[in-house]
Motif scaffolding. Structure first.
Motif, short mmCIF file in Angstrom:
data_model
loop_
_atom_site.label_atom_id
_atom_site.label_comp_id
_atom_site.label_asym_id
_atom_site.label_seq_id
_atom_site.Cartn_x
_atom_site.Cartn_y
_atom_site.Cartn_z
N UNK A 154 -13.68 37.92 37.25
CA UNK A 154 -12.30 38.19 36.84
C UNK A 154 -12.10 39.68 36.59
N UNK B 183 -16.70 35.75 34.15
CA UNK B 183 -16.11 36.90 33.47
C UNK B 183 -16.18 38.12 34.39
N UNK C 182 -14.18 32.12 28.10
CA UNK C 182 -15.64 32.09 28.24
C UNK C 182 -16.30 32.94 27.16
N UNK C 183 -15.71 34.11 26.88
CA UNK C 183 -16.27 34.97 25.85
C UNK C 183 -16.30 34.29 24.50
N UNK D 56 -17.78 20.33 30.08
CA UNK D 56 -19.04 20.77 29.51
C UNK D 56 -18.79 21.63 28.28
N UNK D 57 -17.83 22.56 28.41
CA UNK D 57 -17.52 23.41 27.27
C UNK D 57 -17.03 22.57 26.10
N UNK E 50 -24.74 26.43 17.77
CA UNK E 50 -25.14 25.78 19.02
C UNK E 50 -25.10 24.26 18.97
N UNK E 51 -25.16 23.68 17.78
CA UNK E 51 -25.18 22.20 17.76
C UNK E 51 -23.78 21.61 17.84
N UNK F 277 -21.22 29.37 20.97
CA UNK F 277 -22.54 28.77 21.21
C UNK F 277 -23.61 29.50 20.41
N UNK F 278 -23.46 30.84 20.30
CA UNK F 278 -24.47 31.60 19.58
C UNK F 278 -24.41 31.31 18.09
N UNK G 150 -19.92 20.79 24.40
CA UNK G 150 -20.80 21.62 23.59
C UNK G 150 -20.09 22.09 22.33
N UNK H 99 -25.28 27.58 31.17
CA UNK H 99 -23.83 27.66 31.00
C UNK H 99 -23.39 29.10 30.77
N UNK I 229 -27.85 25.92 27.45
CA UNK I 229 -26.89 26.95 27.10
C UNK I 229 -27.07 28.17 27.98
N UNK J 205 -22.85 17.56 21.42
CA UNK J 205 -23.32 16.74 22.52
C UNK J 205 -23.56 15.31 22.03
N UNK K 226 -16.23 31.18 23.98
CA UNK K 226 -17.16 30.06 24.05
C UNK K 226 -18.61 30.53 23.87
N UNK K 227 -18.97 31.64 24.53
CA UNK K 227 -20.34 32.13 24.42
C UNK K 227 -20.63 32.51 22.97
N UNK L 23 -16.76 22.23 34.28
CA UNK L 23 -16.95 23.33 33.33
C UNK L 23 -16.19 23.08 32.03
N UNK M 274 -11.65 34.63 31.27
CA UNK M 274 -12.69 35.53 30.80
C UNK M 274 -12.77 35.49 29.27
#
Lengths: 334, 290
Positions: free
Chosen positions: A127, A124, B267-268, B225-226, B278-279, B274-275, B229, A116, A113, B233, B270-271, B222, B264
């Protein structure tokens, strides 16, 4: 400990004095420019080494931090007209904050993680650099960024900037060396080698990961700031994922866990594209091949532990030439 | 407009799902971050493009592309992944990144950075229900994705080869002791993963009616992968669901928030995801396997 220091210090001093004499020999602006870029990129490579080599976290987003430092200090100087020193140091602190924030996000997350998330962070940032027109001027980039000046002295020629970069690199090198030789550095290495064992030895692994990220981001940030004041131009296309990988390869080629190695690796990967146009065109291909080949035969690079350098020396010992050690023992026997 | 965004999101998501299935299979079994997945199947897609250019039948062309992806991944596995299989996490990942760069530069050398038109002969037609526009190609793609998902899970559950793969995913040394030819099976998994990736990539290009260098990394590896996750997985159902969620997120962000910053925001989101979890949404049921 003390013995090692007294032996290492004169060696370092000699290298430093020799390096300081370079501008007397190398006159061309172009050559000095390349040397300056080598020194500035070396700081980035050193910070990558601190994260990947010493702490075992794989970070694919370092150029985002270079970009953050660069844009931060460029914008402060261009738009708010703050003195150079303030912009320069605050760029480092800003990156430290962002790095700590990103580290906090990655505190609990595992290796995959983190990798990634750093890639995502790089995207980010890219951009934002590209699209936040009122502040970053988008794809046009920022131009005419003032050269650094300290106490009324402006570093506006290549020779002057050479000494600026040299002093900066030396300070960063010594600082990172001090960190890695301290309790902190040993804790980082423990986290890299075995997180579970480290946790049982009383090292708070997540906290050290955050600290590692924040510390390394400081160095990346000031390197980014120094670079942008040197080239006097900030473009969002300089802070991409490809750049990150190229910078990562600098640290890997020199040897993860070896600080002089980072400088050597940077020198090779910055100078080679300048020497050969063909190399420049194929540089990412070359980096790809290098990554695969090195991971198979020499994951520790040139100067790393059991790396190419040590192996070459090891081979030399088997050659029939009288090596220094053999000569000495031979002399005693006689 | 809302319904249209949902439909758009689902159709982008189903394209991602095709790519994510192949990715998640390899990822779940070998736990290697396969950075090269996208770029390897991109080579396969370009081979397909070249075969179509040589006036071959579309099916022949796609099979040729799959063969190319399969072969490349066999070679890559033998020379870049197998030697570093047991040396920690950092080393194989960097090796995979290296392969990704090699593949991308091979494409760059042969085909250059241009965007080519890509047409596999399926006529993209549209029909409207109320105010919402549906594309027939999108429906085909979603159906193919679901069919592939079911087919692969059956393959893993019901065949001897599939069971060998599952046991390798649990423990390589134990699998070797049970007489499973570990190296051969892992190589096969990589090869099949790349071939599936080529199928996904070809449909992806057919959906956008164009092909260019970038389908490999940013749009391939990418996104896959996203999706993996988000979905969990090692779970094929998770890969498809994760891809659909990713597509919906993209569609809604570009519809309601911002087109320029779409990636952007994605991705935000997604992050953050994940937090929090995460599983993933549908984690592979490891306890059941044991």
């Amino acid at each position: 400990m003390g013995k090692g220091k007294s032996r290492a210090l004169p060696g370092g001093l000699i290298v430093l004095v020799l390096a300081a004499l370079i501008p007397l020999v190398v006159r061309g602006d172009y050559h000095l420019r390349v040397l300056n870029m080598v020194m500035l990129y070396s700081i980035v490579a050193l910070s990558i080494n601190l994260i990947v080599g010493f702490s075992g976290q794989l970070d694919f987003g370092r150029s985002a931090f270079v970009g953050l430092g660069a844009y931060w200090s460029a914008i402060l100087m261009l738009r708010l007209h703050v003195p150079f020193l303030v912009a320069f140091l605050s760029a480092g602190l800003f990156c430290t904050l962002i790095g700590a924030g990103l580290g906090l996000l990655c505190r609990k997350s595992s290796f995959d993680y983190l990798t990634l998330i750093t890639i995502g962070f790089n995207e980010i940032c890219r951009l934002i650099f590209l699209n936040w027109l009122p502040v970053t001027n988008g794809a046009m980039g920022l131009r005419r960024i003032p050269a650094p000046s300290l106490f009324g002295f402006t570093f506006d020629t290549n020779v002057r900037y050479f000494y600026f970069s040299l002093v900066l690199l030396t300070l960063c090198y010594v600082a990172i060396r001090r960190i890695t030789k301290s309790k902190l550095g040993r804790a980082f290495e423990a986290v890299r080698d075995d997180p579970i064992a480290a946790a049982y030895s009383g090292i708070r692994v997540p906290d050290y990961k955050v600290l590692n990220f924040a510390l390394a981001s400081f160095f990346t940030g000031i390197a980014g700031s120094a670079m942008v004041h040197y080239t006097q131009y900030a473009s969002p296309f300089n802070y991409t994922l490809d750049e990150s990988i190229y910078q990562l390869q600098m640290a890997i080629l020199g040897g993860l866990g070896s600080l002089p190695g980072s400088i050597l690796g940077t020198a090779l990967l910055v100078i080679a594209p300048e020497i050969s146009r063909v190399f420049y065109e194929y540089r990412l291909m070359f980096v790809g091949v290098l990554m695969v080949v090195m991971m198979i035969w020499a994951p520790n690079g040139i100067l790393g532990r059991a790396g190419i350098g040590e192996r070459v020396i090891g081979l030399a010992r088997f050659l029939p030439m009288p090596s220094r050690k053999a000569a000495r023992t031979g002399g005693e026997a006689r | 407009m809302f319904l249209q965004y949902v439909i758009n999101g689902l159709s982008i998501g189903s394209v991602y799902a095709l790519i994510a299935i192949g990715y998640n299979m390899v990822y779940g079994i070998l736990e290697l971050l396969n950075f090269a997945h996208g770029d390897v199947y991109a080579v396969g897609c370009f081979v397909t493009l070249a075969l179509i250019g040589l006036k071959q039948h579309v099916v022949v062309a796609i099979l040729g592309g799959m063969m190319a992806g399969f072969t490349i991944n066999l070679i890559v596995e033998r020379f870049a992944y197998r030697p570093v299989r047991f040396s920690g996490r950092v080393t194989p990942t960097i090796s995979a990144v290296g392969i990704a760069y090699i593949m991308r530069n091979i494409i760059m050398k042969i085909w250059g950075p241009e965007t080519y038109p890509f047409n596999i002969g399926i006529k993209a037609s549209y029909f409207t229900v109320g105010k919402v526009v549906f594309g027939t190609l999108q429906i085909y793609i979603l159906l193919i994705a679901v069919a592939l998902m079911i087919f692969i899970s059956l393959l893993l559950k019901r065949t001897k080869m599939g069971q060998a793969v599952v046991s390798i995913s649990q423990s390589i040394p134990t699998a070797a002791l049970m007489g499973i030819p570990v190296n051969r099976v892992i190589a096969m998994v990589y090869g099949v993963g790349a071939a599936l990736g080529v199928v996904g990539g070809v449909l992806f290009c057919a959906y956008y009616e164009s092909i260019f260098l970038g389908i490999g990394f940013m749009l391939g590896t990418m996104k896959a992968w996203m999706s993996s996750i988000v979905g969990g997985i090692g779970s094929l159902k998770g890969a498809v669901m994760g891809a659909l969620i990713l597509g919906l997120t993209e569609s809604f962000v570009s519809g309601y928030v911002s087109t320029v910053y779409r990636d952007a925001y994605v991705w935000g989101v997604f992050i953050l995801f994940v937090l929090i979890k995460p599983q993933g949404l549908f984690p592979a049921q490891i306890s059941e396997k044991v």
